[in-house]
Design a protein around this motif. Structure first.
Motif, PDB file in Angstrom:
ATOM      1  N   TYR A  50      49.237  45.806  43.093  1.00 44.93           N
ATOM      2  CA  TYR A  50      48.271  45.777  41.992  1.00 44.93           C
ATOM      3  C   TYR A  50      46.884  45.396  42.493  1.00 44.93           C
ATOM      4  CZ  TYR A  50      52.485  45.833  39.211  1.00 44.93           C
ATOM      5  OH  TYR A  50      53.685  46.189  38.661  1.00 44.93           O
ATOM      6  N   ILE A  51      45.886  46.172  42.084  1.00 45.24           N
ATOM      7  CA  ILE A  51      44.495  45.885  42.462  1.00 45.24           C
ATOM      8  C   ILE A  51      43.691  45.656  41.176  1.00 45.24           C
ATOM      9  CG2 ILE A  51      42.404  46.745  43.588  1.00 45.24           C
ATOM     10  CD1 ILE A  51      44.254  48.439  45.395  1.00 45.24           C
ATOM     11  N   PRO A  52      43.201  44.428  40.957  1.00 44.90           N
ATOM     12  CA  PRO A  52      42.416  44.127  39.760  1.00 44.90           C
ATOM     13  C   PRO A  52      40.967  44.591  39.897  1.00 44.90           C
ATOM     14  CG  PRO A  52      42.699  42.151  41.074  1.00 44.90           C
ATOM     15  CD  PRO A  52      43.442  43.249  41.786  1.00 44.90           C
ATOM     16  N   THR A  53      40.275  44.677  38.763  1.00 45.15           N
ATOM     17  CA  THR A  53      38.865  45.052  38.774  1.00 45.15           C
ATOM     18  C   THR A  53      37.958  43.917  38.287  1.00 45.15           C
ATOM     19  OG1 THR A  53      38.988  46.012  36.554  1.00 45.15           O
ATOM     20  CG2 THR A  53      39.390  47.501  38.418  1.00 45.15           C
ATOM     21  N   LEU A  54      38.557  42.846  37.772  1.00 44.24           N
ATOM     22  CA  LEU A  54      37.789  41.678  37.345  1.00 44.24           C
ATOM     23  C   LEU A  54      38.295  40.445  38.074  1.00 44.24           C
ATOM     24  CD1 LEU A  54      37.597  42.110  33.443  1.00 44.24           C
ATOM     25  CD2 LEU A  54      35.817  42.618  35.135  1.00 44.24           C
ATOM     26  N   ASP A  59      33.938  38.061  36.136  1.00 48.46           N
ATOM     27  CA  ASP A  59      32.952  38.909  36.804  1.00 48.46           C
ATOM     28  C   ASP A  59      33.637  40.110  37.440  1.00 48.46           C
ATOM     29  OD1 ASP A  59      30.953  37.117  36.143  1.00 48.46           O
ATOM     30  OD2 ASP A  59      30.937  36.141  38.109  1.00 48.46           O
ATOM     31  N   PRO A  60      32.953  41.250  37.511  1.00 48.39           N
ATOM     32  CA  PRO A  60      33.550  42.436  38.134  1.00 48.39           C
ATOM     33  C   PRO A  60      33.775  42.247  39.636  1.00 48.39           C
ATOM     34  CG  PRO A  60      31.542  43.013  36.930  1.00 48.39           C
ATOM     35  CD  PRO A  60      31.628  41.515  36.972  1.00 48.39           C
ATOM     36  N   GLU A  95      41.813  31.658  28.038  1.00 47.89           N
ATOM     37  CA  GLU A  95      41.550  32.841  27.229  1.00 47.89           C
ATOM     38  C   GLU A  95      42.278  34.044  27.823  1.00 47.89           C
ATOM     39  OE1 GLU A  95      37.324  33.354  27.131  1.00 47.89           O
ATOM     40  OE2 GLU A  95      37.002  31.496  26.035  1.00 47.89           O
ATOM     41  N   VAL A  96      42.474  35.054  26.974  1.00 49.49           N
ATOM     42  CA  VAL A  96      43.107  36.287  27.421  1.00 49.49           C
ATOM     43  C   VAL A  96      42.024  37.240  27.911  1.00 49.49           C
ATOM     44  CG1 VAL A  96      44.471  38.287  26.711  1.00 49.49           C
ATOM     45  CG2 VAL A  96      45.066  36.009  25.872  1.00 49.49           C
ATOM     46  N   GLN A  97      42.200  37.765  29.098  1.00 47.75           N
ATOM     47  CA  GLN A  97      41.276  38.747  29.685  1.00 47.75           C
ATOM     48  C   GLN A  97      42.000  40.083  29.782  1.00 47.75           C
ATOM     49  OE1 GLN A  97      38.598  37.980  33.161  1.00 47.75           O
ATOM     50  NE2 GLN A  97      40.183  39.094  34.276  1.00 47.75           N
ATOM     51  N   ILE A  98      41.328  41.150  29.391  1.00 49.27           N
ATOM     52  CA  ILE A  98      41.876  42.499  29.521  1.00 49.27           C
ATOM     53  C   ILE A  98      41.018  43.235  30.536  1.00 49.27           C
ATOM     54  CG2 ILE A  98      42.359  44.679  28.347  1.00 49.27           C
ATOM     55  CD1 ILE A  98      42.758  43.049  25.771  1.00 49.27           C
ATOM     56  N   GLU A  99      41.679  43.921  31.468  1.00 52.05           N
ATOM     57  CA  GLU A  99      40.933  44.622  32.512  1.00 52.05           C
ATOM     58  C   GLU A  99      41.672  45.875  32.945  1.00 52.05           C
ATOM     59  OE1 GLU A  99      41.072  42.962  36.603  1.00 52.05           O
ATOM     60  OE2 GLU A  99      42.375  41.446  35.711  1.00 52.05           O
ATOM     61  N   LYS A 125      44.151  39.080  46.763  1.00 50.92           N
ATOM     62  CA  LYS A 125      43.927  37.811  46.056  1.00 50.92           C
ATOM     63  C   LYS A 125      42.606  37.175  46.471  1.00 50.92           C
ATOM     64  CE  LYS A 125      45.875  33.180  45.684  1.00 50.92           C
ATOM     65  NZ  LYS A 125      46.985  32.314  46.063  1.00 50.92           N
ATOM     66  N   ILE A 126      42.361  37.124  47.764  1.00 56.25           N
ATOM     67  CA  ILE A 126      41.138  36.494  48.269  1.00 56.25           C
ATOM     68  C   ILE A 126      39.906  37.336  47.947  1.00 56.25           C
ATOM     69  CG2 ILE A 126      39.914  35.827  50.384  1.00 56.25           C
ATOM     70  CD1 ILE A 126      42.779  35.087  51.484  1.00 56.25           C
ATOM     71  N   LEU A 127      39.973  38.629  48.251  1.00 54.44           N
ATOM     72  CA  LEU A 127      38.812  39.500  48.089  1.00 54.44           C
ATOM     73  C   LEU A 127      38.405  39.673  46.626  1.00 54.44           C
ATOM     74  CD1 LEU A 127      36.903  41.106  49.911  1.00 54.44           C
ATOM     75  CD2 LEU A 127      38.367  43.087  49.593  1.00 54.44           C
ATOM     76  N   THR A 128      39.371  39.619  45.704  1.00 56.65           N
ATOM     77  CA  THR A 128      39.063  39.824  44.289  1.00 56.65           C
ATOM     78  C   THR A 128      38.983  38.514  43.503  1.00 56.65           C
ATOM     79  OG1 THR A 128      41.386  40.156  43.677  1.00 56.65           O
ATOM     80  CG2 THR A 128      40.122  42.127  44.316  1.00 56.65           C
ATOM     81  N   ASN A 129      39.093  37.365  44.209  1.00 57.68           N
ATOM     82  CA  ASN A 129      38.964  36.044  43.585  1.00 57.68           C
ATOM     83  C   ASN A 129      39.961  35.852  42.434  1.00 57.68           C
ATOM     84  OD1 ASN A 129      37.924  33.451  43.069  1.00 57.68           O
ATOM     85  ND2 ASN A 129      36.393  34.246  41.650  1.00 57.68           N
ATOM     86  N   GLN A 130      41.250  35.847  42.786  1.00 63.14           N
ATOM     87  CA  GLN A 130      42.324  35.687  41.812  1.00 63.14           C
ATOM     88  C   GLN A 130      43.103  34.408  42.070  1.00 63.14           C
ATOM     89  OE1 GLN A 130      42.728  38.158  39.360  1.00 63.14           O
ATOM     90  NE2 GLN A 130      40.903  39.030  40.324  1.00 63.14           N
TER      91      GLN A 130
END
Length: 144
Positions: A50-54, A59-60, A95-99, A125-130
C-alpha cells in the motif's frame, strides 16, 4: 486475523482503525480479533503493498516520492496496480482521514517478492511520514 467486507465503512474504520475501498470488492477492513456486526468475512490470498498519498498530519506526500515508490513496487515484482481510497483514524488527532492510495498486488508473489515486502513497506512508512504502513501476505494484513 480476518478481513471483512464492511457494511458501514465509517463504523468499521472507527472499530478497526481503518477501512479501504477497492473498486473490485467494495469497502473492507481488517482486524486481528473477531468483530461482530462489521460485515461478512472476506477470503483472500493476494500479496499486496500500500502506498499512501497523505502524510499522518494530513499534508500531501510529494508526487515524486509516490512516483519513486510505485516504481520500486514494480521493480520488486508487483504486476497489478489498483487506485483505491483509504479511511484511517489519525493517531495525532483521533480524526478520520480519507485519502487516495495505490495498492500494488499479485495473487501469489514469489518468495523473493515476499521477503522484500516488509523492507519496502518500511521505506514507504518513512518516506510518506506514517505511523504504520500495511502490506498483505497471503491475504493477511501486516503492519510495519
Amino acid at each position: 486475523k480476518m478481513k471483512y467486507l464492511a457494511t458501514n465503512p465509517l463504523e468499521a474504520a472507527l472499530m478497526a482503525g481503518g477501512c479501504t475501498l477497492e473498486p473490485e470488492s467494495g469497502w473492507w477492513t481488517f482486524s486481528p480479533a473477531p468483530l461482530d456486526g462489521i460485515g461478512e468475512n472476506m477470503n483472500g490470498v493476494r500479496d499486496a503493498l500500500y502506498i499512501p498519498t497523505l502524510q499522518k498530519n494530513g499534508d500531501p506526500v510529494a508526487a515524486e516520492d509516490i512516483k519513486s515508490l510505485k516504481a520500486q513496487a514494480r521493480e520488486l515484482g508487483f504486476v497489478n496496480e489498483t487506485a483505491a481510497s483509504g479511511m484511517w483514524v489519525l493517531s495525532e488527532s483521533g480524526e478520520v482521514q480519507i485519502e487516495y492510495i495505490f495498492i500494488f498486488w499479485t495473487q501469489k508473489a514469489s518468495e523473493a517478492v515476499r521477503r522484500g515486502l516488509p523492507e519496502l513497506a518500511g521505506k514507504i512508512k518513512i518516506l510518506t511520514n506514517q505511523d504504520s504502513v500495511a502490506y498483505e501476505l497471503g491475504g493477511e494484513l501486516n503492519f510495519v
